[in-house]
Design an enzyme around this catalytic site. Structure first.
Site, PDB file in Angstrom:
ATOM      1  N   ASP A 182       0.792  -1.231   0.000  1.00  0.00           N
ATOM      2  CA  ASP A 182       0.000   0.000   0.000  1.00  0.00           C
ATOM      3  C   ASP A 182       0.827   1.285   0.000  1.00  0.00           C
ATOM      4  O   ASP A 182       1.997   1.296   0.388  1.00  0.00           O
ATOM      5  CB  ASP A 182      -0.875   0.023   1.254  1.00  0.00           C
ATOM      6  N   HIS A 189       4.073  -1.975   3.014  1.00  0.00           N
ATOM      7  CA  HIS A 189       4.123  -0.696   2.302  1.00  0.00           C
ATOM      8  C   HIS A 189       5.385  -0.589   1.440  1.00  0.00           C
ATOM      9  O   HIS A 189       6.473  -0.968   1.895  1.00  0.00           O
ATOM     10  CB  HIS A 189       4.072   0.462   3.308  1.00  0.00           C
TER      11      HIS A 189
HETATM   12 ZN   LIG Z   1      -2.596   3.028   3.434  1.00  0.00          ZN
END
Ligand SMILES: [Zn+2]
Length: 213
Positions: free
Chosen positions: A9, A163
């Protein structure tokens, strides 16, 4: 043996995402990237998303600014600015099921995630809302790979959030995939049904716990 879906993400980031893509290609793993509209507006970042799509990864909408969670966002045009604008930028990069992932700050699954206006939009526009069930908090300075392995071990099918905006995460994702491979765990691209409350616009699980306003 456990099953795990890798979701990545907040990018793309030209300093990190290409290295993550190299790792995934070398290990023959397909993931999903939930990207920000504000990143796609930058040509260098957009190219990372184009490469990810070309290499078989799925691309989803993760809002434009990732600033105020929908459950707390009082702006009347929040859906337009955060979701519609990002989907427009995604264009052909978007997965055909129109993947959308909300955020709540810290990965919490609670009423911060959604608003009624957002749910109405996701259902009217046939989006698929993808949540998660494993957050090793990779933004904190700790051995998140070991945390992820523990979380994956505790569940038959984990949808893991990491991430690609954190330097060094390419190496850590490589470590994680090596450890999963050693254990014989299965890395899949599909999402565990428990983590998908809205599929192609149809509400298939109760979203009330996630709606803040
Ligand atoms: Zn996020």
């Amino acid at each position: 043996m456990a099953r795990v879906t890798l979701t990545i993400d907040n990018g793309p980031d030209p300093e990190v995402t290409p290295h993550v893509l190299d790792v995934l290609a070398r290990r023959n793993v397909r993931a999903s990237f939930f990207v920000l509209g504000s990143a796609l507006a930058d040509p260098a970042r957009r190219r990372c998303a184009e490469r990810a799509r070309a290499e078989g990864h799925w691309i989803g909408n993760h809002t434009y600014t990732h600033a105020v969670p929908f459950g707390q966002n009082e702006a009347p045009d929040a859906v337009e600015r955060e979701v519609v604008a990002t989907e427009r930028l995604l264009g052909d990069l978007a997965h055909e099921e129109r993947l959308f992932r909300p955020f709540g700050g810290g990965g919490h699954l609670d009423e911060r995630l959604l608003s009624r206006a957002l749910v109405d939009h996701l259902t009217a526009e046939a989006y698929t809302c993808v949540l998660w069930n494993a957050v090793p908090r990779d933004w904190e300075p700790h051995d998140w790979v070991s945390v992820a392995v523990e979380q994956i071990r505790a569940s038959p099918w984990s949808v893991l959030v990491v991430h690609d905006v954190i330097p060094g995460n390419d190496r850590r994702i490589d470590d994680l995939l090596a450890r999963l491979e050693d254990r014989g765990d299965e890395v899949v691209q599909a999402f565990a049904p428990d983590c998908v409350p809205i599929r192609r616009g149809e509400v298939v699980r109760d979203v009330a716990p996630f709606v803040g306003r």
